[in-house]
Design a protein around this motif. Structure first.
Motif, PDB file in Angstrom:
ATOM      1  N   THR A 211       1.144   3.971  -3.009  1.00  0.00           N
ATOM      2  CA  THR A 211       1.030   5.491  -2.788  1.00  0.00           C
ATOM      3  C   THR A 211       2.019   6.277  -3.383  1.00  0.00           C
TER       4      THR A 211
ATOM      5  N   ALA B  67       0.857  -1.262  -0.116  1.00  0.00           N
ATOM      6  CA  ALA B  67      -0.067  -0.138   0.004  1.00  0.00           C
ATOM      7  C   ALA B  67       0.984   1.297   0.036  1.00  0.00           C
TER       8      ALA B  67
ATOM      9  N   MET C 203      -5.025  -0.283  -3.698  1.00  0.00           N
ATOM     10  CA  MET C 203      -3.926  -0.324  -2.627  1.00  0.00           C
ATOM     11  C   MET C 203      -3.734   1.136  -2.006  1.00  0.00           C
TER      12      MET C 203
ATOM     13  N   TRP D 269      -5.016  -5.743   7.289  1.00  0.00           N
ATOM     14  CA  TRP D 269      -5.262  -6.234   5.986  1.00  0.00           C
ATOM     15  C   TRP D 269      -6.562  -7.213   5.817  1.00  0.00           C
TER      16      TRP D 269
ATOM     17  N   PHE E 166      -6.828   1.722   0.180  1.00  0.00           N
ATOM     18  CA  PHE E 166      -6.419   0.841   1.424  1.00  0.00           C
ATOM     19  C   PHE E 166      -5.598   1.757   2.406  1.00  0.00           C
ATOM     20  N   PHE E 167      -4.424   2.196   1.667  1.00  0.00           N
ATOM     21  CA  PHE E 167      -3.669   3.230   2.333  1.00  0.00           C
ATOM     22  C   PHE E 167      -4.363   4.471   2.956  1.00  0.00           C
TER      23      PHE E 167
END
Lengths: 280, 338
Positions: free
Chosen positions: A23, A19, B117, B234, B120-121
């Motif tokens: 980013t 993740a 992702m 997760w 998600f972050f």
């Protein structure tokens, strides 16, 4: 048990790292693109860019005519698109909030919002350029207006829906007619959001190239005649960037930098106008 | 004196009555004007709303009208023909459709996992004070005009790929038996793969911001319950958030796909404009939008122009279906959130 726990911890750690990497990857492109724009475009930025016409290959010059052309086209687009967009949004939020028509228009408008802009160019070519027999600034302005309308409709509807009903009821109770309630009370309460919508629309169209390619075309020379082809910044960038001449390419980079800075300034202003947490 | 006084009282009363009458008349006038204005405004706004519908109708009708000559000449064979020859006036849409689909597929292949992702972050891992700046930065990517991606792709990204990623792919995956044809040929720099990668960057913000929004809409109780029985972050995202937000995420993906399919300028710069279908993703190709952008102003003859408009119609139909499906799914999840 312990092994299983360790495995779960491991996959959690892997996902966290992924993740973070994703980013960084996403932000990296922003930095890379803005960085190379500044690097390539900044060196060409000078007073000449804003005071001289586009040059023939091999000569020096500026981007005055495409900049002015773009401003004119944007102005036409906003002048045509904003009233229609605001009125349509007003109907959807005020008169027909629970209408069938409103839900259909909302659905169609959302599709127009992300429809390919090159198709809009073809549409305007068919209805304006082909019947008139020539490319024109008007056609380019109208093509951009078609892109302005859905943005303004969307934000106007959203912002008017946020206006508390108590305001409308208070206005009605002192005998204000519906139309005045909307124009004097609701518009005033939703003003910041509606201005944001127009700014976002301007940001959206100021870099649009595809709908201009076969509507307003391009013009090597100074022209403010809206019945003739007119130069615009994105089309000039397209033409110059794909040319084999070094000085044209560097002018294209400078133009690209100007557009990007304008667009970023517009979208940051738009964001600043709306308090956080109220964006749609 | 008295009669005179009485008369004056009558006069006053009469005058007063006349005033009242006059006032009533003006009041009626004013009210009438307001009522007229009210009706006019209502109809004006309604007309504007209908105009939005007519706009879409106009686009469809004008595209069908413009593409009739091409479809009359080639029939439905236009959709599956590989030829594109302006000299002999022989046109087919297949290479452009193929390029459009393949570049969009590459774009989604990268943008979907990366976008999810990032979402998600942003929703689970990121410290609250960083959420807004990072979210805005990602959305700025969506604000950069496509022509900027185009010029950057042509002068910076394509040469970079030509020097690094493409030779690497040829040397490694190009030797793997089954997928070798995908990575055959010299590294041109420009081509299908480059266009797909640039589209991935452009679509990323759409996938990210919609996924983030639907992730945030997942009720806190559900997540807390999962954390409460000892799930890792997760696991919460994978088994609670993602299934709950599934429809919204798919809607966001379709919205991004709609963008990728119709994207013009960024692709036009780096696709290479070759009307052929190659197995290799490193080879130049074309897309529907790139073909129109490149050839429309130079098209000579009605059939050529009409074929390009027919391409536009195909693109519009494809994106319309994808976007309508996306909106339908997003509407469903909006209704559920309430």
């Amino acid at each position: 048990m312990a092994a299983r726990y360790a495995r779960r911890r491991r996959s959690n750690a892997t996902a966290t790292v992924l993740a973070l990497a994703a980013t960084a990857f996403g932000l990296g492109w922003l930095v890379l693109i803005l960085g190379s724009l500044l690097w390539q475009g900044f060196s060409g930025l000078s007073l000449e860019v804003f005071t001289q016409m586009t040059p023939p290959p091999g000569a020096s010059g500026g981007l005055l005519n495409p900049i002015v052309g773009s401003l004119i086209l944007t102005f036409i687009a906003v002048a045509i698109g904003t009233p229609i967009g605001i009125l349509a949004g007003t109907y959807m939020a005020e008169y027909g909030r629970y209408d069938r028509l409103t839900s259909v228009v909302r659905f169609i408008n959302d599709i127009l919002l992300s429809a390919p802009s090159i198709v809009v160019g073809l549409f305007i070519y068919e209805v304006m350029v082909a019947p008139m027999g020539h490319f024109s600034g008007w056609a380019g302005g109208v093509a951009l207006a078609v892109l302005v309308i859905p943005v303004v409709v969307r934000t106007t509807e959203d912002m008017l829906t946020l206006v508390p009903n108590a305001l409308r009821e208070a206005a009605t109770s002192i005998g204000l007619p519906r139309s005045l309630t909307i124009t004097r009370i609701c518009y005033r309460a939703a003003r910041a959001g509606m201005v944001t919508g127009v700014l976002l629309a301007v940001a959206r169209i100021s870099g649009e190239t595809a709908p201009l390619l076969f509507t307003s075309l391009n013009n090597q020379f100074w022209s403010t005649n809206l019945n003739a082809p007119i130069a615009s910044l994105p089309v000039v960038i397209f033409q110059f960037a794909l040319s084999p001449y070094k000085d044209w390419q560097s002018l294209a980079w400078t133009g690209a930098l100007i557009i990007t800075l304008a667009v970023l300034a517009l979208s940051i202003t738009a964001r600043a106008l709306v308090p956080s947490g109220r964006q749609s | 004196m008295e009669p005179a006084g009485r008369r004056s009282v009558v006069d006053v009363a009469l005058q007063h009555r006349m005033l009242v009458a006059a006032e009533a008349v003006t009041r009626a006038k004013v009210l009438n004007r307001l009522r007229l204005g009210d009706t006019a405004f209502r109809h004006l706004t309604r007309a504007a709303a209908v105009a939005v519908l007519l706009l879409l109708g106009g686009v469809i009708i004008s595209l069908i009208d413009g593409s009739l000559p091409a479809f009359r000449r080639f029939g439905l064979g236009f959709l599956v023909s590989e030829r594109w020859n302006p000299v002999t006036d022989n046109f087919g849409a297949l290479p452009a459709i193929y390029g459009t689909v393949v570049t969009s597929f590459i774009a989604m292949l990268i943008a979907v996992p990366v976008g999810l992702m990032i979402a998600f972050f942003l929703t689970e891992l990121c410290p609250p004070w960083l959420r807004r700046p990072i979210g805005i930065a990602i959305e700025l990517l969506a604000g950069i005009p496509s022509i900027i991606y185009g010029i950057w792709g042509l002068f910076v990204f394509a040469p970079f790929l030509q020097g690094t990623l493409q030779p690497f792919l040829i040397d490694t995956l190009g030797n793997v038996p089954l997928i070798a044809p995908l990575f055959a040929g010299p590294p041109y720099g420009i081509g299908i793969l480059t266009a797909g990668l640039i589209l991935a960057i452009m679509v990323l913000p759409f996938v990210t911001s919609i996924s983030r929004d639907v992730f945030e809409a997942v009720p806190g109780v559900l997540k807390e319950a999962a954390y409460g029985i000892g799930c890792t972050t997760w696991e919460v995202v994978r088994y609670v958030v993602l299934p709950y937000a599934r429809i919204g995420v798919i809607g966001g993906i379709m919205l991004g796909l709609g963008r990728a399919l119709g994207e013009t300028m960024a692709v036009t710069f780096v696709i290479g404009n070759a009307h052929r279908i190659s197995a290799s993703v490193l080879a130049p190709g074309t897309t529907i939008s790139a073909t129109i952008a490149n050839e429309f102003t130079e098209a000579v003859g009605d059939l050529y122009t009409s074929s390009l408009i027919a391409l536009g119609l195909i693109l519009f139909v494809i994106t319309f279906i994808v976007l309508a499906a996306a909106r339908y799914m997003l509407m469903r999840i909006e209704r559920r959130i309430g």
